[in-house]
Scaffold this motif. Structure first.
Motif, PDB file in Angstrom:
ATOM      1  N   LEU A 154       0.820  -1.205   0.000  1.00 29.19           N
ATOM      2  CA  LEU A 154       0.000   0.000   0.000  1.00 29.19           C
ATOM      3  C   LEU A 154       0.857   1.259   0.000  1.00 29.19           C
ATOM      4  N   LEU A 155       1.911   1.262   0.818  1.00 30.05           N
ATOM      5  CA  LEU A 155       2.762   2.439   0.939  1.00 30.05           C
ATOM      6  C   LEU A 155       3.585   2.677  -0.321  1.00 30.05           C
ATOM      7  N   ALA A 156       3.993   1.608  -0.995  1.00 30.02           N
ATOM      8  CA  ALA A 156       4.887   1.750  -2.143  1.00 30.02           C
ATOM      9  C   ALA A 156       4.161   2.113  -3.428  1.00 30.02           C
ATOM     10  N   LEU A 157       2.865   1.836  -3.512  1.00 29.14           N
ATOM     11  CA  LEU A 157       2.159   2.004  -4.776  1.00 29.14           C
ATOM     12  C   LEU A 157       2.174   3.446  -5.255  1.00 29.14           C
ATOM     13  N   ARG A 158       1.936   4.398  -4.360  1.00 30.50           N
ATOM     14  CA  ARG A 158       1.945   5.801  -4.745  1.00 30.50           C
ATOM     15  C   ARG A 158       3.327   6.221  -5.249  1.00 30.50           C
ATOM     16  N   LEU A 159       4.379   5.706  -4.591  1.00 27.70           N
ATOM     17  CA  LEU A 159       5.743   6.031  -5.017  1.00 27.70           C
ATOM     18  C   LEU A 159       5.995   5.547  -6.432  1.00 27.70           C
ATOM     19  N   TRP A 160       5.628   4.298  -6.718  1.00 28.97           N
ATOM     20  CA  TRP A 160       5.846   3.776  -8.060  1.00 28.97           C
ATOM     21  C   TRP A 160       4.993   4.540  -9.073  1.00 28.97           C
ATOM     22  N   GLY A 161       3.809   4.994  -8.660  1.00 27.13           N
ATOM     23  CA  GLY A 161       2.976   5.787  -9.559  1.00 27.13           C
ATOM     24  C   GLY A 161       3.659   7.078  -9.966  1.00 27.13           C
ATOM     25  N   ARG A 162       4.277   7.748  -9.000  1.00 27.88           N
ATOM     26  CA  ARG A 162       4.986   8.991  -9.309  1.00 27.88           C
ATOM     27  C   ARG A 162       6.189   8.735 -10.217  1.00 27.88           C
ATOM     28  N   LEU A 163       6.910   7.648  -9.936  1.00 28.67           N
ATOM     29  CA  LEU A 163       8.088   7.333 -10.741  1.00 28.67           C
ATOM     30  C   LEU A 163       7.705   6.932 -12.167  1.00 28.67           C
ATOM     31  N   SER A 164       6.586   6.187 -12.319  1.00 32.20           N
ATOM     32  CA  SER A 164       6.162   5.796 -13.662  1.00 32.20           C
ATOM     33  C   SER A 164       5.701   7.004 -14.465  1.00 32.20           C
ATOM     34  N   ASP A 165       5.230   8.053 -13.763  1.00 28.70           N
ATOM     35  CA  ASP A 165       4.823   9.288 -14.434  1.00 28.70           C
ATOM     36  C   ASP A 165       6.050  10.106 -14.835  1.00 28.70           C
ATOM     37  N   ARG A 166       7.067  10.054 -13.987  1.00 29.34           N
ATOM     38  CA  ARG A 166       8.282  10.836 -14.217  1.00 29.34           C
ATOM     39  C   ARG A 166       9.213  10.173 -15.215  1.00 29.34           C
ATOM     40  N   PHE A 167       9.307   8.851 -15.126  1.00 28.12           N
ATOM     41  CA  PHE A 167      10.157   8.081 -16.028  1.00 28.12           C
ATOM     42  C   PHE A 167       9.278   7.111 -16.829  1.00 28.12           C
ATOM     43  N   ALA A 168       9.908   6.208 -17.564  1.00 28.98           N
ATOM     44  CA  ALA A 168       9.150   5.216 -18.331  1.00 28.98           C
ATOM     45  C   ALA A 168       8.695   4.089 -17.421  1.00 28.98           C
ATOM     46  N   ASN A 169       7.576   3.450 -17.794  1.00 32.43           N
ATOM     47  CA  ASN A 169       7.096   2.299 -17.026  1.00 32.43           C
ATOM     48  C   ASN A 169       8.090   1.148 -17.089  1.00 32.43           C
ATOM     49  N   THR A 170       8.785   1.019 -18.233  1.00 30.86           N
ATOM     50  CA  THR A 170       9.791  -0.031 -18.338  1.00 30.86           C
ATOM     51  C   THR A 170      10.931   0.205 -17.357  1.00 30.86           C
ATOM     52  N   SER A 171      11.200   1.473 -17.028  1.00 28.50           N
ATOM     53  CA  SER A 171      12.232   1.776 -16.033  1.00 28.50           C
ATOM     54  C   SER A 171      11.811   1.306 -14.650  1.00 28.50           C
ATOM     55  N   VAL A 172      10.523   1.492 -14.325  1.00 29.70           N
ATOM     56  CA  VAL A 172      10.015   1.014 -13.048  1.00 29.70           C
ATOM     57  C   VAL A 172      10.089  -0.511 -12.994  1.00 29.70           C
ATOM     58  N   LEU A 173       9.702  -1.155 -14.101  1.00 28.58           N
ATOM     59  CA  LEU A 173       9.772  -2.616 -14.152  1.00 28.58           C
ATOM     60  C   LEU A 173      11.215  -3.105 -14.057  1.00 28.58           C
ATOM     61  N   ALA A 174      12.162  -2.345 -14.640  1.00 26.00           N
ATOM     62  CA  ALA A 174      13.562  -2.747 -14.607  1.00 26.00           C
ATOM     63  C   ALA A 174      14.116  -2.754 -13.183  1.00 26.00           C
ATOM     64  N   VAL A 175      13.490  -1.989 -12.303  1.00 27.16           N
ATOM     65  CA  VAL A 175      13.895  -1.980 -10.893  1.00 27.16           C
ATOM     66  C   VAL A 175      13.095  -3.002 -10.092  1.00 27.16           C
ATOM     67  N   CYS A 176      11.779  -2.970 -10.255  1.00 30.18           N
ATOM     68  CA  CYS A 176      10.899  -3.800  -9.408  1.00 30.18           C
ATOM     69  C   CYS A 176      10.983  -5.286  -9.741  1.00 30.18           C
TER      70      CYS A 176
ATOM     71  N   PRO B 239      13.420  -7.296 -11.191  1.00 35.32           N
ATOM     72  CA  PRO B 239      14.590  -8.023 -10.664  1.00 35.32           C
ATOM     73  C   PRO B 239      14.616  -8.099  -9.141  1.00 35.32           C
ATOM     74  N   ALA B 240      14.197  -7.010  -8.473  1.00 38.91           N
ATOM     75  CA  ALA B 240      14.188  -7.023  -7.005  1.00 38.91           C
ATOM     76  C   ALA B 240      13.219  -8.077  -6.482  1.00 38.91           C
ATOM     77  N   TYR B 241      12.061  -8.190  -7.131  1.00 38.53           N
ATOM     78  CA  TYR B 241      11.077  -9.179  -6.691  1.00 38.53           C
ATOM     79  C   TYR B 241      11.587 -10.602  -6.921  1.00 38.53           C
TER      80      TYR B 241
ATOM     81  N   ALA C 191       6.367  -4.487  -1.610  1.00 40.72           N
ATOM     82  CA  ALA C 191       6.592  -3.169  -2.207  1.00 40.72           C
ATOM     83  C   ALA C 191       6.853  -3.264  -3.705  1.00 40.72           C
ATOM     84  N   THR C 192       7.666  -4.238  -4.116  1.00 46.63           N
ATOM     85  CA  THR C 192       8.043  -4.311  -5.532  1.00 46.63           C
ATOM     86  C   THR C 192       6.935  -4.859  -6.413  1.00 46.63           C
ATOM     87  N   ILE C 193       6.080  -5.758  -5.884  1.00 40.85           N
ATOM     88  CA  ILE C 193       4.991  -6.274  -6.719  1.00 40.85           C
ATOM     89  C   ILE C 193       3.997  -5.156  -7.042  1.00 40.85           C
TER      90      ILE C 193
END
Length: 519
Positions: free
Chosen positions: A298-320, A322-324, A356-358
Motif C-alpha cells: 500500500l505504501l509503495a504504490l503511490r511512489l511507483w505511480g509517481r516514478l512511472s509518471d516521471r520516467f518510463a514504465n519499463t524503467s520502473v519494471l527494470a527496478v521492481c 529483478p528485485a522481486y 513493495a516491488t509487486i
C-alpha cells in the motif's frame, strides 16, 4: 420461478430491501444513497475476504490435510476463474440485470463458506473434495458477479466521483484486512495445531465470513441500479481480442507477462507451505508476514505511480521485477540459517521487499498494456493481457503441486570453502523441496526480464486514474493464496469491455451512415 425471481423473493422479505430490478429514473438522492451503501458494503465484503482467503485459506487447507497438488489447485482457482468473465459479459448483455447477477452469485457463492465451516471438523478425503468444490464454485461465481458489478458501478458512480468513492472503499478494505488478519493470527497462535480448539477457530472464521458475506449481499441488493442503455447489437468478442494478438509489440509484452506470471506463481503460492511445513513456523507468523506485505504494498504504490509518471514504465519494471525475483530466490536463505530469530527477520525483510516491488510491477505492466493500446481498443488489449495472466498464473501452481513430490525426494548440496593463513571458512548450501521452486522461479524470471527488454513503450496514459484503479485492485476481496499482497491485480478482466464493444459498434454504424449519405 427462475433464479433471479427467487432472489428477489428472498430479499423482499428483508427489512429495508429494494427490488432487484433496474430503475429507469434514478434521482440524485437515490444515487447518493447508493454511493454511501457502496462504501459501507466494503466493511462486510472486506471482512468476509479477510477471514476466508489468502493465508487463512491455505492454512485451512493444510489443517484439513491437503496435498501440495490441492494447495496448487486452490492457488490457481482465482486466476482461472477470471476466464469466466468473458461469457459473463455475454450474460450481462443478454439479461441486462446486473444487480440480480451480482446478488444471486454473491448469495450462492458465499453460502459455500458455511459448508467450509462445517468441514473444519473433518479431515477425510471426502471433506477435502467438498472443500475444493466449494472453493471452485465460490471463485467462479465471484468472477461472474464481478463482471456485472464492475459494469454496474461504472453507471452508478459519476466519473468525477469514482476516485473518491473507491478510495474510501479501499481505506475500509485495507483497515478491515489488517485488523482481522492480526486477530486471526492471535487466535491461531493461541490454539495448538490439530486440536479441537483449532477446529473451532477455523469454523468460526468461515462462519463469520459467511455471515458478513451475506450481509454484504443484502447491502448490494439495497443499492440502486440504473437501466442499461439499449443494446446496440451483438458483441464480437473474438474480433475484439483478435486485434491485440496481431500487434507484434503487444505480443512481445504478452510473452513477458506470461513468463513473468508463470515464474512468480510457480513459487509464491507455496510460501505458506514452505514456512509451515519445512521451516516449522506457526500459521500465525505467516499471517503477520502477510500483514507486513500488505502494508508495504500500500505504501509503495503511490511512489511507483509517481516514478512511472516521471520516467518510463519499463524503467520502473527494470527496478521492481529483478528485485522481486531476487527476493523469491533469497527465500532459499531461510532454510540455510540455523538461528530461528535470524530466519524470522529474514522472512519479514523479504516480504516487505516483495510487497513493495509487486506494487510497482503491477502498476507499470498495466500501464504499458494500456499505453500500447490504440484509442478505442484499450479494453480489448487489457482483456487479452488479463487472460494471458490468468492462464499462465493458473497453470503454474497446478504444475508446481504436481512436481512437489519429485522435488521432495531430491536434494542438492554445495560446499563452498575458503582457505587462508587464518584458517578455513566453509559455507554449506543445501537445496531441498521448495528451495528448488525458488531457484527455478528465479531462472524463469530472468527470462521474463529479458523479454521485457524487447518491448517498446509508446503512447500516453493518465497516470493518476490508473494508480487509483490498481490501488483498488490490489485490495480486492479475492487475494492470491500467497502471503504476498497484490499478486492478482492484473488478472481481472476490465468491466468496460462490453461498453467498449458497444462504442465501437456505434462508431461503425455512424461511419456507415455517413458513407451512405456522401454517396
Amino acid at each position: 420461478m427462475d433464479q433471479g425471481s427467487a432472489a428477489g423473493t428472498v430479499f423482499g422479505a428483508l427489512p429495508g430491501a429494494m427490488s432487484l430490478e433496474p430503475q429507469p429514473d434514478l434521482s440524485l438522492a437515490n444515487r447518493e444513497r447508493g454511493l454511501r451503501l457502496l462504501v459501507i458494503e466494503a466493511i462486510f465484503s472486506g471482512g468476509a475476504a479477510a477471514l476466508t482467503s489468502g493465508v487463512i485459506l491455505t492454512a485451512f487447507a493444510l489443517h484439513l490435510g491437503a496435498s501440495n497438488l490441492m494447495v496448487g489447485t486452490l492457488a490457481a482457482m482465482p486466476f482461472l476463474a477470471q476466464l469466466l468473465q468473458l461469457p459473463a459479459i455475454q450474460l450481462v448483455e443478454r439479461w441486462r440485470r446486473r444487480k440480480r447477477i451480482a446478488v444471486v452469485t454473491s448469495l450462492v457463492g458465499r453460502t459455500m463458506l458455511a459448508l467450509m465451516a462445517v468441514l473444519a471438523f473433518s479431515s477425510e478425503t471426502t471433506a477435502l473434495l467438498l472443500f475444493l468444490a466449494a472453493q471452485m464454485l465460490l471463485c467462479g461465481l465471484g468472477a461472474v458477479g464481478g463482471c456485472a458489478w464492475n459494469a454496474w458501478m461504472r453507471d452508478l458512480a459519476p466519473e468525477e466521483r469514482l476516485g473518491d468513492v473507491f478510495a474510501r472503499r479501499t481505506i475500509w478494505l485495507t483497515a478491515i484486512s489488517l485488523v482481522l488478519g492480526l486477530a486471526a493470527a492471535l487466535a491461531l497462535d493461541r490454539t495448538p495445531a490439530g486440536s479441537t480448539a483449532r477446529d473451532l477457530v477455523f469454523a468460526a472464521m468461515f462462519a463469520a465470513g459467511c455471515v458478513t458475506g451475506l450481509i454484504s449481499a443484502q447491502i448490494v441488493a439495497m443499492m440502486p441500479e440504473p437501466v442499461m442503455p439499449p443494446a446496440e447489437g451483438p458483441v464480437a468478442l473474438r474480433a475484439l481480442l483478435r486485434q491485440p494478438l496481431g500487434d507484434p509489440n503487444f505480443r512481445r509484452l504478452l510473452v513477458f507477462v506470461a513468463s513473468w506470471q508463470f515464474a512468480i506463481n510457480l513459487a509464491t503460492p507455496f510460501f505458506t507451505v514452505f514456512i509451515v511445513r519445512q521451516l516449522h513456523f506457526a500459521v500465525s507468523f505467516v499471517l503477520l508476514l502477510s500483514v507486513a506485505s500488505q502494508v508495504a504494498n500500500l505504501l509503495a504504490l503511490r511512489l511507483w505511480g509517481r516514478l512511472s509518471d516521471r520516467f518510463a514504465n519499463t524503467s520502473v519494471l527494470a527496478v521492481c521485477a529483478p528485485a522481486y525475483i531476487l527476493a523469491i530466490v533469497a527465500m532459499i536463505g531461510a532454510s540455510q540459517f540455523g538461528d530461528r530469530t535470524v530466519v524470522k527477520l529474514w522472512l519479514v525483510a523479504l516480504h516487505l521487499v516483495m510487497g513493495a516491488t509487486i506494487a510497482g510491477v503491477t502498476l507499470a505492466s498495466t500501464n504499458i498494456a494500456l499505453k500500447l493500446s490504440p484509442k478505442g481498443s484499450a479494453t480489448a488489449y487489457v482483456a487479452t493481457n488479463a487472460m494471458t495472466t490468468a492462464v499462465a498464473a493458473g497453470i503454474a501452481p497446478i504444475l508446481g503441486g504436481l512436481l512437489a513430490q519429485f522435488f521432495a525426494a531430491r536434494q542438492f548440496e554445495l560446499l563452498a570453502r575458503w582457505r587462508s593463513p587464518n584458517g578455513v571458512f566453509t559455507l554449506p548450501i543445501t537445496l531441498a523441496a521448495w528451495d528448488f521452486y525458488f531457484l527455478l522461479a528465479g531462472l524463469i524470471g530472468l527470462y521474463a526480464i529479458h523479454r521485457l527488454s524487447l518491448v517498446r513503450e509508446e503512447g500516453e496514459i493518465e497516470r493518476r486514474a490508473m494508480v487509483g484503479q490498481v490501488l483498488n485492485e490490489t485490495r480486492r476481496s479475492i487475494r492470491n493464496i500467497s502471503s504476498v499482497a497484490g499478486l492478482r491485480a492484473a488478472t481481472d478482466l476490465p468491466g468496460a469491455l462490453l461498453r467498449d464493444a458497444r462504442v465501437r459498434i456505434r462508431l461503425k454504424r455512424a461511419q456507415q451512415a455517413h458513407a451512405a449519405k456522401t454517396h
